[in-house]
Design a protein around this motif. Structure first.
Motif, PDB file in Angstrom:
ATOM      1  N   HIS A 109    -121.670 -10.103-177.164  1.00 56.55           N
ATOM      2  CA  HIS A 109    -120.831  -9.906-178.954  1.00 56.55           C
ATOM      3  C   HIS A 109    -120.911 -11.079-179.309  1.00 56.55           C
ATOM      4  O   HIS A 109    -120.101 -11.185-180.387  1.00 56.55           O
ATOM      5  N   THR A 110    -121.690 -12.042-178.735  1.00 59.38           N
ATOM      6  CA  THR A 110    -121.854 -13.318-179.716  1.00 59.38           C
ATOM      7  C   THR A 110    -122.891 -13.196-180.758  1.00 59.38           C
ATOM      8  O   THR A 110    -124.199 -12.459-180.396  1.00 59.38           O
TER       9      THR A 110
ATOM     10  N   ILE B 172    -127.536  -0.176-173.400  1.00 61.46           N
ATOM     11  CA  ILE B 172    -128.289  -0.599-174.754  1.00 61.46           C
ATOM     12  C   ILE B 172    -129.723  -0.581-174.467  1.00 61.46           C
ATOM     13  O   ILE B 172    -130.352  -0.111-175.339  1.00 61.46           O
ATOM     14  N   ASP B 173    -129.888  -0.290-173.122  1.00 67.00           N
ATOM     15  CA  ASP B 173    -131.346  -0.441-172.874  1.00 67.00           C
ATOM     16  C   ASP B 173    -131.938   0.931-172.839  1.00 67.00           C
ATOM     17  O   ASP B 173    -133.059   1.353-172.651  1.00 67.00           O
TER      18      ASP B 173
ATOM     19  N   GLY C 189    -128.587  -2.135-168.212  1.00 68.21           N
ATOM     20  CA  GLY C 189    -127.090  -1.800-167.908  1.00 68.21           C
ATOM     21  C   GLY C 189    -125.955  -2.329-168.934  1.00 68.21           C
ATOM     22  O   GLY C 189    -124.877  -2.385-168.348  1.00 68.21           O
ATOM     23  N   ALA C 190    -126.494  -3.125-169.965  1.00 64.39           N
ATOM     24  CA  ALA C 190    -125.555  -3.933-170.838  1.00 64.39           C
ATOM     25  C   ALA C 190    -124.814  -2.834-171.760  1.00 64.39           C
ATOM     26  O   ALA C 190    -125.395  -1.874-172.260  1.00 64.39           O
ATOM     27  N   GLY C 191    -123.506  -3.165-172.407  1.00 63.26           N
ATOM     28  CA  GLY C 191    -122.635  -2.402-173.062  1.00 63.26           C
ATOM     29  C   GLY C 191    -123.106  -2.851-174.509  1.00 63.26           C
ATOM     30  O   GLY C 191    -122.730  -2.313-175.645  1.00 63.26           O
ATOM     31  N   ALA C 192    -124.063  -3.888-174.874  1.00 62.85           N
ATOM     32  CA  ALA C 192    -124.251  -4.259-176.019  1.00 62.85           C
ATOM     33  C   ALA C 192    -125.569  -5.312-175.994  1.00 62.85           C
ATOM     34  O   ALA C 192    -126.200  -5.729-174.819  1.00 62.85           O
ATOM     35  N   GLY C 193    -126.018  -5.452-177.151  1.00 63.92           N
ATOM     36  CA  GLY C 193    -127.502  -6.501-176.987  1.00 63.92           C
ATOM     37  C   GLY C 193    -127.489  -7.147-178.467  1.00 63.92           C
ATOM     38  O   GLY C 193    -127.447  -6.351-179.336  1.00 63.92           O
ATOM     39  N   TRP C 194    -128.138  -8.266-178.306  1.00 60.11           N
ATOM     40  CA  TRP C 194    -128.170  -9.053-179.512  1.00 60.11           C
ATOM     41  C   TRP C 194    -129.402  -8.455-180.329  1.00 60.11           C
ATOM     42  O   TRP C 194    -130.300  -7.735-179.943  1.00 60.11           O
TER      43      TRP C 194
END
Length: 270
Positions: free
Chosen positions: A67-68, A92-93, A244-249
């Motif tokens: 989230h950065t 996200i994927d 498996g991520a809840g967000a991605g840049w």
């Protein structure tokens, strides 16, 4: 075609509420590191001094959250349940690429005070577009918050959406809502103050929690939305594929078709 970068940088020199560090191994250090690793793991001896300037490659190591900087929240970020499908919310994927390269519009909220705007304000802004949204159009909220990026004020003074405003956009078929603010919801302090005054839990993160019952994504921490027209452009914002991520840049970029310049050699009609 003109391209406008709408992404805020991942900058370890700016203020962040979460840990952000950026360590750099220089090309000379990289050469020595490679020599040590080759010797340790493969028994190959190599003198880095034989390289031009004794340098090989630099290596950057970052410690940060997803989230950065400019990023996309996936449905899995909003909680562990999804009332709209069997099984857990998608990460996200797992999301369709078609969501992230679409026509987009900008809604101007720059005159709104810190807090949350409602459905009436969003409907008024949509009416000014002069057209109906199509399913999967991306909606961007220009709040002006990016002028405070890199400072503590960026995380405390911005405009978000309340629950009805979020649902209005989702009812119109929107799957991706973007903002130049820290969050699609109101600032933490604003939400908590209203909760203490009313005891109404619905004022707590309504834009995020809408994602427990409606599948959609948010782009947070965009920049330079003031450089865009209200309509008539495409947003490309593919998220980084983190399993498996809840967000991605994302490197969000607006693509604006430019009219062809008339050929100066072409004769004017008689």
């Amino acid at each position: 075609m003109r391209m406008i970068d709408l992404s805020s940088p991942v900058d370890a020199q700016g203020w962040e509420p979460e840990t952000l560090s950026h360590e750099v191994i220089t090309p000379a250090e990289g050469a020595r590191h490679m020599a040590e690793e080759m010797s340790k793991h493969f028994g190959v001896e190599f003198d880095p001094e034989v390289l031009d300037d004794g340098e090989l490659l630099s290596i950057d190591t970052l410690t940060l959250t997803t989230h950065t900087g400019t990023h996309i929240d996936a449905p899995a970020h909003y909680g562990t349940r999804a009332s709209y499908r069997e099984g857990p919310p998608r990460t996200i994927d797992e999301l369709p690429l078609e969501w992230f390269h679409r026509p987009a519009v900008v809604l101007d909220l720059t005159d709104a005070e810190p807090g949350a705007v409602g459905a009436d304000r969003i409907r008024s802004e949509l009416d000014q577009l002069g057209r109906e949204l199509n399913p999967l159009d991306i909606v961007l909220l220009h709040t002006g918050a990016d002028q405070h990026a890199g400072t503590e004020k960026f995380f405390t003074h911005f405009t978000g959406l309340d629950g009805p405003a979020t649902h209005l956009l989702l009812d119109l078929g929107v799957k991706v809502i973007g903002t130049d603010a820290f969050s699609l919801d109101a600032p933490f302090g604003d939400m908590l103050a209203r909760y203490r005054d009313t005891g109404d839990r619905s004022v707590l993160w309504p834009a995020h929690f809408a994602g427990r019952d409606r599948e959609f994504c948010q782009i947070e921490r965009l920049a330079h939305l003031d450089r865009l027209p209200r309509d008539g452009f495409t947003l490309s914002c593919f998220p980084v594929k983190i399993a498996g991520a809840g967000a991605g840049w994302t490197r969000a970029v607006a693509l604006i078709d430019e009219p062809d310049e008339p050929d100066a050699r072409e004769e004017s009609p008689a």
